[in-house]
Motif scaffolding. Structure first.
Motif, short mmCIF file in Angstrom:
data_model
loop_
_atom_site.label_atom_id
_atom_site.label_comp_id
_atom_site.label_asym_id
_atom_site.label_seq_id
_atom_site.Cartn_x
_atom_site.Cartn_y
_atom_site.Cartn_z
N GLY B 193 0.79 -1.23 0.00
CA GLY B 193 0.00 0.00 0.00
C GLY B 193 0.82 1.28 0.00
N ILE B 194 2.14 1.17 -0.19
CA ILE B 194 3.03 2.33 -0.16
C ILE B 194 2.57 3.38 -1.17
N HIS B 195 2.54 4.64 -0.74
CA HIS B 195 1.82 5.66 -1.50
C HIS B 195 2.76 6.77 -2.01
N SER B 196 2.46 7.23 -3.21
CA SER B 196 3.21 8.36 -3.78
C SER B 196 2.95 9.63 -2.99
N PHE B 197 3.93 10.52 -2.99
CA PHE B 197 3.84 11.84 -2.36
C PHE B 197 3.65 11.73 -0.84
N ALA B 198 3.90 10.52 -0.30
CA ALA B 198 3.82 10.30 1.14
C ALA B 198 5.10 9.67 1.67
N ASN B 199 6.08 9.52 0.80
CA ASN B 199 7.37 8.93 1.15
C ASN B 199 8.43 9.66 0.33
N SER B 200 9.69 9.51 0.73
CA SER B 200 10.73 10.20 -0.03
C SER B 200 11.60 9.20 -0.78
N LYS B 201 12.32 9.72 -1.78
CA LYS B 201 13.19 8.86 -2.59
C LYS B 201 14.29 8.23 -1.73
N ALA B 202 14.84 9.00 -0.82
CA ALA B 202 15.94 8.48 -0.01
C ALA B 202 15.51 7.26 0.80
N TYR B 203 14.30 7.29 1.32
CA TYR B 203 13.85 6.14 2.11
C TYR B 203 13.44 4.98 1.21
N HIS B 204 12.98 5.30 0.01
CA HIS B 204 12.70 4.22 -0.95
C HIS B 204 14.02 3.49 -1.25
N ASP B 205 15.05 4.25 -1.47
CA ASP B 205 16.36 3.64 -1.74
C ASP B 205 16.81 2.80 -0.53
N TYR B 206 16.63 3.34 0.66
CA TYR B 206 17.02 2.60 1.86
C TYR B 206 16.26 1.27 1.97
N ALA B 207 14.94 1.35 1.75
CA ALA B 207 14.12 0.14 1.87
C ALA B 207 14.57 -0.92 0.87
N LYS B 208 14.86 -0.46 -0.34
CA LYS B 208 15.36 -1.41 -1.34
C LYS B 208 16.68 -2.03 -0.88
N SER B 209 17.54 -1.19 -0.33
CA SER B 209 18.86 -1.69 0.07
C SER B 209 18.74 -2.72 1.20
N GLN B 210 17.66 -2.64 1.95
CA GLN B 210 17.45 -3.59 3.03
C GLN B 210 16.71 -4.85 2.58
N GLY B 211 16.28 -4.83 1.31
CA GLY B 211 15.60 -6.01 0.80
C GLY B 211 14.13 -6.11 1.16
N ILE B 212 13.54 -5.00 1.56
CA ILE B 212 12.11 -5.00 1.90
C ILE B 212 11.29 -5.18 0.62
N LEU B 213 10.31 -6.05 0.68
CA LEU B 213 9.40 -6.25 -0.45
C LEU B 213 8.30 -5.20 -0.37
#
Lengths: 325, 325, 325, 325, 325, 325
Positions: B193-213
């Motif tokens: 349910g992750i939503h646009s304009f409610a999260n930042s690119k930096a944290y998206h990158d972090y989540a990816k780096s941690q392997g979060i689905l």
């Protein structure tokens, strides 16, 4: 030399973000006031006029209501992995209005936008109403700016082709005004979301006679929005230099847009409107955008203003991806 | 000997049902206060903490707001023909909080839940926040209880992986807190349910780096929720002893959850969230459930609290059907 | 001779339309008060009773709330290109009620409707509650009018088959009252929209034992509404002279019907309810229609009353197209 | 060189006045942001902290809510024929807060105000909370600034002398905190407006034992406010260098202050509170002012925020007349 | 043996106080549910009936709404330095009501109160409506309990002497019902607060003919409330055994009682109503008290319910001081 | 011959009284629509114009909002024992307005009222705005009707003497418009209720220079309203044929008039405004009355509209007593 006081944040910074996470960009940190020098690519322009509405409307308060929400939304579209902060966008301010002379207000809109387009050539305007009456002078200015024929994609519950005799240029007449003034041809106008029990047979007949392409709210519900938007773009772009997009937020179902003066049940859903906004933003022929008829005074917890901001940001996501094949 | 007065109902009975139809069981007649002796199978636990929220939140009032609605809903799921009253469920009460020491509040949550799990082994906890900060101490207690690695299925508009330096352990940081403390591995976390304009690119990158689905709100809109929940369960259950489910009600579209502090348009629909709750309730590896970030003070006619109760009851319907092949 | 004063509009005209566009017909200009002489084809009848509700309800205010909205909606269905103004419809007024004797109220409804049907033979009644208790006396009068067996299509979250001992004839009992009085047989009753956690197992068992056809809210969500309505019409019409349609607005999701006393999340959507209303309006065996359980006092910006009006107008669109093969 | 675009008002100007009458000065045109260079006589300082409240409070939003109303009120007091625009007043901004560490917030307030007083010697502070917990660190900073003993005139329904063990330094403890830290002596504290059923006997006894002068809401109702304020000033000024005035807006009757977290019926009226504010503003020994406990999120049409602004402006009217014998 | 879990508060305690200061007693800790054994001095009794109201009323929800506020108010009257916790007071619960048979409801009230008075001789009843219709059966039971003639002091905007033919025993008829049944004589009835444009001339004439003593809202405004209450007590006590006090909260100005069904402007102020309550509580002949016609569903932030609680607590302050010469 | 249907009330009757007590007259049964033939003594005239307001205003909806409340208030003033139903009063309807041409609206008001006064000589007009801009054309028509000089008693927080250049004839300019057009002399204008921080020094100076008599809100608070009204009548009547009374409801404190666009704290109380209305109604030189600036869209439970109706009814009570020495 100015003094800094530790543990004290100046008032202007507070308005833009009461608390800041260093890894996050809010719209307020990106869509900042124009400094009078830059040549931005995108210009946000408020048009705070709603006394031209048939029913009581506080839509003149929407530009500032949007600015307040700039502090809450981020610039990042996670679906397309696009960060809007790379667009050079500025808040140009509001067109000035007269308290009681509504024709003067319309003249200010047309002339003010002419001035903007002359001062900032190449600007892509994001125009926030105000009510739908503003679209008539706005498209007149846009046509001059475009230097040729223009088409319109209108997302709206209403046809907005009322006669101009019974009440003058109101929020029920912008399309009629553009047709009668020869600014746009009917065959280059496409309307998506037209609603039952919100329009009359006589105006439906008139719209057909002018060659306007129309899709009803029910057609939007049953068909995919994608195919309808494609058809609308095709009609609006047929033989024209540019397409002007106008969104009346009352196209949405009343549950999703509780803060519009003329709400309807069984209207469009936010998912479909955002998809349409993305597609229109992405299309290279689309060169102007307005969004109208939100009344912040009737809007619980600013839900409709928030949705309006999301439509703008999603449109700009499409715009940012234009260069992306 | 106590006296009975005809035509007079004692105050405690009144609270549970002003009027009763003898052939109907309300949640209030089933999910009764724990007597300190029983060993219930299901325990409802309130965690009334929301001062840890970044914006103003009254989510600390949600546990009691849910209890008030216990008198209105029945125990019967007509879709699955399941009557929840056959589950041994009790209301254990609320974790105690400190007025101004928010770290102490988090410590109370972790220790209080440890105490609950020790006192009532085998209990399935239904935890009602409070804001999302509570999930960090709650999962820490749960991991101890589970006796091995745990995974998380999170249904939320936000990633909740903000840095812990800028504001401490808030409702924006629970997942970051669990990752940094080594409580959960990124690859065992699934976010829906992750939503646009409610999260930042930096944290998206972090989540990816941690392997979060991650699945975005738009993906939920386009895909069936079923397949996404299946993938989420698979990731959360991969190599873990148990799965903890956490639902942030701001995942819903603002029309369906008008009473959350950080509302979004074009969010998830109630039909999809209930389907997800049912599927998660049904899965044998899921062993804890929390639901957070509802502000009853901003909730017209308790619509969001009501939906929260329906999510809990639908999750328990799935749970009740686990033994049903 | 009456005087005309230029620039002054009489108060009765003001109520019907503060401003008028000469090319537009509003419902208020078409559905005018009955003059006591005409024989209209369609009769709008208010039944302002809601003290019979189990919870506090202001549904008695709905008939007048609908009349106020008559000034806002037009008569034109753009989807089907049908203008309702060609139907001879009149507002007959409201059934008279007693302040404290609720059985007398039910008697007035039955006798008042008998009187209407005798005075205006051939009338198609559009009955606006009030709460659902009114459907019991209304169907009794309708059965007499129909001159044979009748069936019921009920769109509702609730089964309305509570026992009559615990509280008398309330909004929870109309179907039970009709079954126990032998007015309608269970096998001729079809219920669409039955909701989990809003009904009890005992009454589900009772409804099954009576042969009532039921579709849950979840089935409506998953299946197309069309096939369910077809099956409902088939059951209600099997061996009967006529079908009575009753719509309880609490069948809708609470986002779309925020103004009902017993709201539910994950209820029906407006698109599906309007489709059902159209199909039922179109079917030749359907000969009466009521719509109930809207509380204007709890209805932000009259959203639920507006939806109620749209259900009526869409039903009448189907009716207007009956002669259209 | 910056460009001017005719008919376009820059966004910053719009926020301060959507429309301007050339013969009128609004507060927003006078109480402008501090430029970091000037040495203003009056400094408006926001202290956006309310997580320290016992009940849920959004009082942290009050400083910005007041700033929004700056655009609506004029600077002219017609009763005293005083125009505040002759005072050199600036908006200094807000004390910075931490999201979760509330002791750090209190430390920031004390240190931030120390910094302000050092940077801007001679400044008269107008401090807008936030909740009443802010008064404890604020008076500590003020005492250092005053360079000697200080007294307090508190206008409040509550005594605010709760013990510090049960919940730490909250909005129920500022006076206790000042007494226990030796910052202020009880005999230099005067409380006006203390309310029945909003305080306990044990704390009444404590306050008496400390020598605090108290007037109840009922005494305010029966006596003239003038005499009580005079007595309060006398007690607070007895042997002290300066008086600090603190106003908790919950002192008002709930009809006049609907937007406070802990509202009371039969509280003070606005006429009496404004009279008190004027008298206190006028007194030469009064050298600081704070006003707290307004929750804009619960405040219909910002009525309580508006009254808060009027209290500030009326206090400053008194201040402006100090030199006027 | 029951288990204690550290850091977990049982749900029943939570309802009474989410957080507790050890030096403070809230009403909820004092006015606890009756255990069926004690013989309390004061009994709180709810009478949740409001279907007998002429307009839509949710006053049946007031007893529980008051109970919710028990957790917010303290027991200490600071004006008189009286702590109510020394009175032996218990919450007896609510009279049971029927869903649709309103005469049965009235019978239950009379018989239920008879039962209470027999079971708990010496009890002073504090009766919370419901609407004003409850006063008729309540006074009938009270007269039997008093064992002789009784008088009434009624604080109300309305005379409540409507004829019983047009609507039966409603909230407009309790005094008429008591007069016609011979329960009370007109000369022993005193009404304070009667309002213009809220009563008719015919009923004014009737009240005069019955010898009822009346003071209008305007007289209350101009005269001190003290002298009027004294005159009212004198009339009600003249030749009677006991006085029954009944307060209709619509006597207050609509700003102070926004949550009553039949609100009036320029009504009584809270200061005067509390003074009247105190005086009546203090008078030894006053032996019963009811308070009616508050609709919690229409009451912003429970302001009117809160005022209702303050009226009760202030009346009991007077009662507690009876022994105090 | 028209048919009567037993138990059915025609819709027009329903609107005037849902239920009727035979011994009570409601305003709706007395102030009925004018039939175009009668020569009423009192004429109620709506002037639904509010686009001329500086801020957003829905005051155009007030005439109909008042008509809705006609069904709730009785005609009987119990303080003076006057029944208004003996006055021949009729509802004449509303002045017709243009949607976008606001100068045309003002012209319609002046010409429409001229027409009314010619058609119905001797009529006493009760004019319901709309916003305060309507008073300028209304007084112009009144002066022609009066046939000589007229004076004005204005009860208002604002002076309404803004310059006409910055915004045209708005709700901030009616008195300036009347002065500049020579319709009324400054020395015949008296203003009661002028409020601090709601007017500017420049306009205060202007008003003084014109000889306007002014009393501030604070003077009203401190002095009795009686003496101020007497002085105002004296000034307005000095050398004039007739006095025109204009009441701007924003003169009231915001607690008593929550539904005005420009609310103020510490404004007038309803008791004083009603006293003023009574005195002005009673004075033989007063020959016209208007009441303006109520926005029903922002008015919780129609409190301000209700107070507006009470002002009108109390004014008419005074009028009815003129012949009473």
């Amino acid at each position: 030399m100015t003094k800094q006081i530790e543990f004290l944040n100046p008032p202007e910074i507070i308005r833009r973000s009461n608390w800041r996470d260093r890894y996050e960009t809010k719209v307020a940190q990106w869509l900042t006031p124009w400094d009078g020098v830059e040549l931005p690519e995108i210009g946000f322009i408020g048009v705070p006029l709603s006394k031209t509405s048939i029913s009581v409307s506080g839509a003149s308060m929407t530009p500032n209501a949007l600015r307040e929400l700039f502090a809450n939304a981020t610039t990042y579209n996670v679906d397309h992995e696009v960060d809007l902060q790379h667009l050079r966008a500025r808040d140009l301010g509001d067109i000035s209005m007269h308290v009681t002379d509504l024709l003067k207000c319309h003249a200010n809109i047309e002339q003010g936008l002419n001035n903007v387009y002359e001062t900032l050539p190449g600007l892509f305007p994001i125009i926030a109403g105000g009510d739908h009456s503003i679209t008539c002078p706005s498209v007149k200015a846009f046509r001059k700016h475009a230097g040729g024929k223009v088409g319109i994609v209108q997302i709206d519950s209403h046809m907005d082709v009322r006669n101009l005799e019974d009440g003058g240029p109101s929020n029920g007449t912008p399309i009629r005004g553009l047709l009668e003034s020869g600014t746009v041809e009917g065959r280059n106008i496409a309307q998506i979301g037209i609603h039952s029990f919100a329009n009359s047979k006589a105006y439906h007949d008139y719209a057909k006679s002018q060659g306007i392409l129309q899709f009803t709210a029910n057609q939007v519900h049953r068909a995919g929005i994608e195919s309808l938007v494609e058809k609308a773009i095709k009609a609006a772009g047929d033989g024209t230099e540019a397409i002007y997009v106008t969104v009346d937020m009352d196209v949405l179902d009343q549950a999703f847009a509780p803060g519009v003066p003329a709400m309807v049940p069984a209207g469009m859903t936010p998912w479909k409107l955002l998809e349409a906004a993305y597609m229109l933003g992405r299309h290279p022929k689309v060169k102007a955008f307005d969004i109208v008829c939100v009344d912040p005074m009737q809007d619980p917890r600013r839900a409709t203003v928030r949705m309006t901001l999301y439509v703008i940001l999603t449109f700009l996501t499409g715009y940012a991806m234009r260069s992306n094949p």
